[in-house]
Write a protein that holds these residues in place. Sequence first.
Motif, PDB file in Angstrom:
ATOM      1  N   VAL A 165       0.860  -1.182   0.000  1.00  0.00           N
ATOM      2  CA  VAL A 165       0.000   0.000   0.000  1.00  0.00           C
ATOM      3  C   VAL A 165       0.891   1.225   0.000  1.00  0.00           C
ATOM      4  N   GLU A 167       0.512   4.079   1.510  1.00  0.00           N
ATOM      5  CA  GLU A 167       0.655   4.774   2.784  1.00  0.00           C
ATOM      6  C   GLU A 167       1.767   4.196   3.647  1.00  0.00           C
ATOM      7  N   ASP A 198     -12.028  12.820   1.677  1.00  0.00           N
ATOM      8  CA  ASP A 198     -12.223  11.403   1.382  1.00  0.00           C
ATOM      9  C   ASP A 198     -13.529  10.913   1.998  1.00  0.00           C
ATOM     10  N   ASP A 241     -16.751   1.243   0.708  1.00  0.00           N
ATOM     11  CA  ASP A 241     -16.328   1.758  -0.596  1.00  0.00           C
ATOM     12  C   ASP A 241     -16.733   0.865  -1.761  1.00  0.00           C
ATOM     13  N   ASN A 252     -10.637  -0.423  -4.704  1.00  0.00           N
ATOM     14  CA  ASN A 252     -11.048   0.534  -3.681  1.00  0.00           C
ATOM     15  C   ASN A 252     -10.283   0.208  -2.397  1.00  0.00           C
ATOM     16  N   ASP A 253     -10.382   1.137  -1.442  1.00  0.00           N
ATOM     17  CA  ASP A 253      -9.635   0.955  -0.201  1.00  0.00           C
ATOM     18  C   ASP A 253     -10.098  -0.271   0.564  1.00  0.00           C
ATOM     19  N   LEU A 275      -3.553   3.138   6.075  1.00  0.00           N
ATOM     20  CA  LEU A 275      -4.767   2.861   5.304  1.00  0.00           C
ATOM     21  C   LEU A 275      -5.931   2.542   6.225  1.00  0.00           C
ATOM     22  N   LYS A 278      -7.128   5.821   7.345  1.00  0.00           N
ATOM     23  CA  LYS A 278      -7.792   6.511   6.243  1.00  0.00           C
ATOM     24  C   LYS A 278      -9.209   5.997   6.036  1.00  0.00           C
ATOM     25  N   TYR A 279      -9.414   4.711   6.266  1.00  0.00           N
ATOM     26  CA  TYR A 279     -10.723   4.104   5.983  1.00  0.00           C
ATOM     27  C   TYR A 279     -11.647   4.118   7.200  1.00  0.00           C
TER      28      TYR A 279
END
Length: 911
Positions: A165, A167, A198, A241, A252-253, A275, A278-279
């Motif tokens: 990933v 990140e 986001d 997502d 997608n994430d 991540l 982020k999610y």
Amino acid sequence: RFPEENTHCRQGLYFQDGQRRVDYVLTYHIKKQSSSRRHSSRLTDNAFTRSLRRGRVPPPKGDPEVGAQEHSLHYHEDDKRFCRDEFESSLMEMGLELEKDEHTKTPGVGFVKIHAPWHVLCREAEFMKLKMPTKKVYEVKQGSNLVEKINTFITKLTEPLHPNVEENRIQNVKHLSYPFSREKQHLFDLSDRDSFFDSKTRSSIVFEVLKRTKCTKSKHSMGITSLLANGVYMAAYPLHDGDTDGENAEPNDRKLLYEEWASYSVFYKYQPVGLIRKYFGEKIGLYFAWLGVYTQMLIPASLVGVIVFLYGCATVDDDIPSMEICDKRNNITMCPLCDRACSYWKLITACGTARASHLFDNPATVFFSIFMALWAAMFMEHWKRRQMRLNYIWDLTGFEDEEDHPRAEYEFRVMQKALKKEHKAQKVWLHYYTALKQGYVLCYVSLRCKLRNSPKENLVTASICAPQIGVTFAIVFGVIVYRISTTSALYMSSNPTTRSNVRLTVKTTAAIINLVVILILDEVYGAVARWLTILEVPKTDKSFEERLIFKTFILKFVNAFTPIIYIAFFRGRLVGRPGSYLYVFESYRMEECAHGGCLMELCIQLSITMLGKQLIQNNLFEIGIPKLKKLIRYIKSKRRAFQEEEQDKKLQRYETDHFLEPFAGLTPEYMEMIIQFGFVTLFVASFPLAPLFALLNNIIEIRLDAKKFVVELRRPIAARAKDIGIWYNILRGISKVAVIINAFVISFTSDFIPRLVYQYMYSPDGSMHGFVNHTLSYFNVSDFQEGKDPLEPTDLEYKVEICRYKDYREPPWSPTPYEISKEFWTVLAVKLAFVIVFQNVVMLMSDVVDWIIPDIPKDISVQIHKEKILMVELFMKEEQGKMQTLESKDSCNNHSPVPRPRSFPNSHTND
């Protein structure tokens, strides 16, 4: 673009136009059309008051979203529709865009899709003081050149362990972040407005609007949490997502998390913490970051624990006391282990137990206890540094916890109490209750009332918690009686194999019984703690969570560790001596420890409890219960029957997420790890393999939790947090208590101190030869109480006149027979001295570790300071640009024939 828009629309991630993204979803129950309908305008204050008086609206229980579907219907469907219409109108007035869908494949459920347009996102981001990346970037230095080279080398060496990933890769540059401001939009890179906020940020912004939007006409509904609790809406959640697998699953994430985090095939890799944040948001990201640090720190602890265990295995044949016990030449006759049914026995029969005890009771155990105390201090310091690094990377420096909105249950209770006071005022004590009622109503209308716990409620909480702890003690006592009675019964068996394995059978079965009881009471105590916290009606979610955590931890800690504490510190201490034993119910003799000490039994109890809780409660329950609830939800919604009719049609994303399990908070996840931390640190002197089993469990636990969050649960609200909260204080408390408990385990449970005292004070040659004989006292069998002597005294095929028992007492031929000897007091004094010295030395070393290691890494403190300087420079350049613009305007105006007002230049003289 039309086919792509149609695909997005079909998947349920966008409105019907295929342009506006669904940021949040509300679901509600759709009732079938009926011939007679009642007008929604009938929902008035009086209607609500009457419904409360009739008891139609009990206070909501548990988390509002989790419990929304379990509540009975409090209002008529028209009244609910009236509330929904008013609430949705208020949302549109706030600027949100809504789209309804009642013709879905999910019978009886309507969906309200919510989209936040750009101006709402900007407004709320400014209100929430969200830090967003600016156009300004700067270079991130890892320290000196040598440090950078070392970090680069380590990164290349561990590259296979990093998930794929973006990140997780080291970034050499970082965007300067600043709280979003509509007046300073030029500071931010707004070239792509669709991706500037986001999905996690968009959903949290919408949730803030939902929380503070009120139904003013119905008065009792204060935001979405109250509407959920009262059954106006069934659920409220942001969307995932997209899909995690399948042919049509777009990148997608969520899919990336499933492949690089939630899969068991990547168990050896680091977690993509960036991540995850982020999610799911900072709060959940911090939990998994903490779990990752804890699991990594278990690796050295496991290695040392295995070495200590292997040392015990390697030296078992050199252990002189166990060799003396196993020596057939030592003809030592021991006193019976129970009354009447048990006969005299040879010490050599305890050979296996003595050798097994040496695996966990050896000099290396003391070293391991000291090591684990320092390990706990290192772990706490390492986490603080990791937490500060994450705060810097996630732009949480300077973040302060926001003031929580009042909980729906709190507001509901305020109104309910006001109405109850009014109802009572009509019957008795009119003036007194009327005054209280007016006070409650005034507080409710102004929303300044604090509903504090009355002494009566605190007394109720204490009076309920105390019996729960008493139940745990009673069950431990019941298991003690079981062990005593079962031991007597098995010794009366005619089968010699049964008689020879009595101790092992009783120990193992009792430990399993304790485990089953602990698992059952854990669920009971969790429900009791939640019920008591709801009874207290805390005002905010943070207060509710902290009180719930404290009660749950106390009850579950007592439940898990009471049997272990009994074996470690009480078993074998309250026995008495032959001829004067201590009895329970005047017939059951208190149980003794095996000759090798109680440490082996403590190890068995600890290992079965720890492994059982991890395998059954933490893993099987976490896998099985969500799947079972999901199945029940499918059955209740009649989705199965509908699937048979339309197998080829696919559900929309908001419908699929509706069938997922609601997120119930991180408390259960933290709680199981905290209890495990207790097993690893509190009694590690008796079970050096505990860190290894914890490590193996956590490797599975991380992926299990990851799969649950990604696949089984609805997407949680992205909550911001800068630390793990009250859990850190609990961890520190356990670390401090662990030092004391391990000191007592080494002193009073193991034979370490008695062996030390014998070797340096009583041994003729400074060796351990003769230690076993030194710890055994003499008893004349003629001094048995009447009816307590063995029924078959000739089992050993010779008449026994003197038997031995483990204690420091005078022999029967001394002037003071059976009195405590001076050796006992000597050993006791050394034990207490060891506890004091061990505790102070280890705590001092822990404080030194805490003092040496700074809480904030040096490179992070440098970068934070650099950010402040860059921010000042950025605004100074902005101000200089403004001044140059004004000066250029002034110069143009000076050459212009148009006269200027006299006051215009004076207004800029100070610039």
